[in-house]
Scaffold this motif. Structure first.
Motif, PDB file in Angstrom:
ATOM      1  N   ALA A  66      42.446 -99.275  43.448  1.00  0.00           N
ATOM      2  CA  ALA A  66      43.074 -98.177  42.639  1.00  0.00           C
ATOM      3  C   ALA A  66      44.489 -98.517  42.218  1.00  0.00           C
ATOM      4  O   ALA A  66      44.677 -98.196  41.005  1.00  0.00           O
ATOM      5  CB  ALA A  66      43.328 -97.154  43.545  1.00  0.00           C
ATOM      6  N   ARG A  67      45.261 -99.201  43.003  1.00  0.00           N
ATOM      7  CA  ARG A  67      46.702 -99.833  42.519  1.00  0.00           C
ATOM      8  C   ARG A  67      46.931-100.869  43.537  1.00  0.00           C
ATOM      9  O   ARG A  67      46.571-100.995  44.703  1.00  0.00           O
ATOM     10  CB  ARG A  67      47.691 -98.743  42.433  1.00  0.00           C
ATOM     11  CG  ARG A  67      47.988 -98.598  43.898  1.00  0.00           C
ATOM     12  CD  ARG A  67      49.483 -97.356  43.627  1.00  0.00           C
ATOM     13  NE  ARG A  67      50.214 -97.325  44.889  1.00  0.00           N
ATOM     14  CZ  ARG A  67      50.970 -98.154  45.542  1.00  0.00           C
ATOM     15  NH1 ARG A  67      51.165 -99.178  44.926  1.00  0.00           N
ATOM     16  NH2 ARG A  67      51.516 -97.928  46.634  1.00  0.00           N
ATOM     17  N   LYS A  68      47.993-101.778  43.006  1.00  0.00           N
ATOM     18  CA  LYS A  68      48.292-102.993  43.849  1.00  0.00           C
ATOM     19  C   LYS A  68      49.326-102.417  44.721  1.00  0.00           C
ATOM     20  O   LYS A  68      50.360-101.713  44.158  1.00  0.00           O
ATOM     21  CB  LYS A  68      48.451-104.082  43.108  1.00  0.00           C
ATOM     22  CG  LYS A  68      47.601-104.804  42.107  1.00  0.00           C
ATOM     23  CD  LYS A  68      47.996-106.009  41.420  1.00  0.00           C
ATOM     24  CE  LYS A  68      47.087-106.462  40.737  1.00  0.00           C
ATOM     25  NZ  LYS A  68      47.334-107.570  39.925  1.00  0.00           N
ATOM     26  N   PRO A  69      49.452-102.934  45.906  1.00  0.00           N
ATOM     27  CA  PRO A  69      50.500-102.575  46.845  1.00  0.00           C
ATOM     28  C   PRO A  69      51.868-102.969  46.157  1.00  0.00           C
ATOM     29  O   PRO A  69      51.781-104.014  45.506  1.00  0.00           O
ATOM     30  CB  PRO A  69      50.497-103.159  48.321  1.00  0.00           C
ATOM     31  CG  PRO A  69      49.515-104.331  47.664  1.00  0.00           C
ATOM     32  CD  PRO A  69      48.671-103.894  46.787  1.00  0.00           C
ATOM     33  N   GLY A  70      52.949-102.435  46.614  1.00  0.00           N
ATOM     34  CA  GLY A  70      54.151-102.751  46.282  1.00  0.00           C
ATOM     35  C   GLY A  70      55.083-101.707  45.988  1.00  0.00           C
ATOM     36  O   GLY A  70      54.940-100.606  46.216  1.00  0.00           O
ATOM     37  N   ARG A  71      56.158-101.930  45.057  1.00  0.00           N
ATOM     38  CA  ARG A  71      57.121-100.693  44.988  1.00  0.00           C
ATOM     39  C   ARG A  71      56.549 -99.852  43.930  1.00  0.00           C
ATOM     40  O   ARG A  71      55.922-100.235  42.931  1.00  0.00           O
ATOM     41  CB  ARG A  71      58.539-101.511  44.150  1.00  0.00           C
ATOM     42  CG  ARG A  71      59.128-102.136  45.134  1.00  0.00           C
ATOM     43  CD  ARG A  71      60.774-102.426  44.741  1.00  0.00           C
ATOM     44  NE  ARG A  71      61.565-102.729  45.540  1.00  0.00           N
ATOM     45  CZ  ARG A  71      62.914-102.890  45.284  1.00  0.00           C
ATOM     46  NH1 ARG A  71      63.072-102.830  44.154  1.00  0.00           N
ATOM     47  NH2 ARG A  71      63.565-103.019  46.234  1.00  0.00           N
TER      48      ARG A  71
END
Length: 113
Positions: A66-71
């Protein structure tokens, strides 16, 4: 000690997978698919070829994350409610601010004595 993995260049690996898939689609057994893959430079055994084909199929079927981890993305500042004032309103605002400043200065002088 485990054997080092054999790495193929992406274009060679794609040709190997394509040849094995074509052989299997034609109804041939894995041994014939292995022979076809060996002609294109495959150096592993039949079991490893089966495993490579299964991973390739699973990779195609897996959904993308779904989305990459991070800020989290920064929020944009809201746009100003108005861009410019008409000259009459601007003059009224300036005079009101000047009057308020004058009153505050009078109060300051009263309380500092």
């Amino acid at each position: 000690m485990p054997k080092a993995r054999k790495r193929y260049k992406p274009e060679v690996k794609a040709k190997i997978v394509e040849a094995a898939a074509a052989a299997r689609a034609a109804g041939k057994p894995w041994k014939d698919a292995h022979v076809a893959a060996q002609k294109l430079g495959y150096k592993g055994n039949v079991g490893a070829l089966m495993q490579m084909m299964a991973k390739k199929k699973a990779k195609k079927a897996a959904p993308a994350p779904a989305r990459k981890p991070g800020r989290p993305a920064k929020a944009k500042a809201p746009a100003p409610a108005f861009t410019t004032l008409d000259p009459v309103a601007a003059q009224y605002l300036v005079s009101a601010i000047d009057k308020a400043i004058a009153e505050l200065q009078k109060l300051r002088q009263q309380y500092t004595r």
